[in-house]
Design a protein around this motif. Structure first.
Motif, mmCIF file in Angstrom:
data_model
loop_
_atom_site.group_PDB
_atom_site.id
_atom_site.type_symbol
_atom_site.label_atom_id
_atom_site.label_comp_id
_atom_site.label_asym_id
_atom_site.label_seq_id
_atom_site.Cartn_x
_atom_site.Cartn_y
_atom_site.Cartn_z
ATOM 1 N N PHE A 135 0.244 -8.299 -2.507
ATOM 2 C CA PHE A 135 1.219 -7.577 -3.329
ATOM 3 C C PHE A 135 2.632 -8.086 -3.053
ATOM 4 O O PHE A 135 3.410 -8.353 -3.973
ATOM 5 N N LEU A 172 7.698 -5.126 -9.702
ATOM 6 C CA LEU A 172 7.306 -4.032 -8.820
ATOM 7 C C LEU A 172 7.097 -2.800 -9.694
ATOM 8 O O LEU A 172 7.918 -2.498 -10.555
ATOM 9 N N SER A 173 5.987 -2.097 -9.491
ATOM 10 C CA SER A 173 5.745 -0.898 -10.296
ATOM 11 C C SER A 173 5.213 0.220 -9.412
ATOM 12 O O SER A 173 4.629 -0.027 -8.359
ATOM 13 N N GLU A 214 2.758 2.028 -10.157
ATOM 14 C CA GLU A 214 1.282 1.999 -10.204
ATOM 15 C C GLU A 214 0.715 1.138 -9.077
ATOM 16 O O GLU A 214 -0.290 1.508 -8.458
ATOM 17 N N LYS A 215 1.367 0.014 -8.805
ATOM 18 C CA LYS A 215 0.903 -0.858 -7.717
ATOM 19 C C LYS A 215 1.070 -0.171 -6.364
ATOM 20 O O LYS A 215 0.179 -0.215 -5.515
ATOM 21 N N SER A 245 6.010 -11.111 -9.958
ATOM 22 C CA SER A 245 5.611 -10.045 -10.878
ATOM 23 C C SER A 245 6.448 -8.807 -10.575
ATOM 24 O O SER A 245 6.960 -8.643 -9.474
ATOM 25 N N GLY A 299 -1.510 2.499 -6.041
ATOM 26 C CA GLY A 299 -2.816 1.916 -5.745
ATOM 27 C C GLY A 299 -2.991 1.629 -4.265
ATOM 28 O O GLY A 299 -4.030 1.951 -3.669
ATOM 29 N N ILE A 300 -1.978 1.031 -3.639
ATOM 30 C CA ILE A 300 -2.046 0.760 -2.197
ATOM 31 C C ILE A 300 -2.092 2.072 -1.423
ATOM 32 O O ILE A 300 -2.848 2.219 -0.463
ATOM 33 N N ASN A 305 2.946 -11.698 -4.358
ATOM 34 C CA ASN A 305 2.966 -11.692 -5.822
ATOM 35 C C ASN A 305 4.286 -11.139 -6.353
ATOM 36 O O ASN A 305 4.901 -11.724 -7.245
ATOM 37 N N THR A 306 4.744 -10.027 -5.820
ATOM 38 C CA THR A 306 5.977 -9.397 -6.282
ATOM 39 C C THR A 306 7.185 -10.275 -5.963
ATOM 40 O O THR A 306 8.089 -10.415 -6.793
ATOM 41 N N THR A 359 -1.933 -5.575 0.620
ATOM 42 C CA THR A 359 -0.499 -5.371 0.839
ATOM 43 C C THR A 359 0.237 -6.704 0.891
ATOM 44 O O THR A 359 1.275 -6.876 0.238
#
Length: 160
Positions: A106, A121-122, A124-125, A119, A128-129, A109-110, A103
């Motif tokens: 994420f 935000l999607s 899918e991410k 990166s 996944g969490i 990174n985001t 988390t």
């Protein structure tokens, strides 16, 4: 591919270290164990540093001073995970720690924090969490069901 292998090795070592730390802390106490673990890490890493690196150990030019506090994080990592493993067991404690790591990674990174390229935000991410959290909850639910079954069996055995 090398990065994936190194990450897998780190995960294995972190899990084993936390289990070992929990066992040592049962005899020595949590702060003695934390000091011992980090002290041994220093003793082991210094010869490797002087053998492998061609730099000065204290040359921090160009390093953001805030990043030098990561060693303090190391104290917290060893202490908190060791206590978590002792209190709730290795699989549950390390699973929760893993979700926390993912988390925060994420978010870093985001958001492009600490000099990393941001990166997108999607969904899918986020999914996944969410799946990771769901997996830990299912694991904990299964453990509670097993514990309740053991209590019922013990009551039946005793005749209560």
């Amino acid at each position: 591919m090398i990065g994936i292998g190194l990450a897998i090795m780190a995960g294995i070592l972190i899990s084993l270290q936390n289990v070992f730390n929990a066992r040592v802390s049962e005899k020595t106490g949590p702060w003695a164990t934390t000091s011992l673990v980090l002290g041994l890490g220093l003793v082991c890493s210094l010869p490797v540093f002087y053998t492998m690196e061609d730099k000065s150990l204290l040359d921090f030019s160009g390093v953001n001073p805030v990043f030098l506090f990561s060693g303090v994080f190391g104290v917290g990592i060893v202490f908190f995970l060791m206590r978590g493993v002792t209190l709730i067991g290795p699989a549950y404690a390390i699973s929760i720690a893993l979700i926390s790591q993912i988390t925060i990674a994420f978010i870093v990174n985001t958001g492009g924090w600490f000099g990393f390229e941001p990166s997108a935000l999607s969904w899918e991410k986020i999914l996944g969490i969410g799946l990771l959290i769901g997996g830990v909850l299912v694991y904990k639910l299964e453990k509670r069901t097993d514990e309740k079954r053991d209590v019922v069996r013990e009551r039946e055995r005793v005749g209560a």
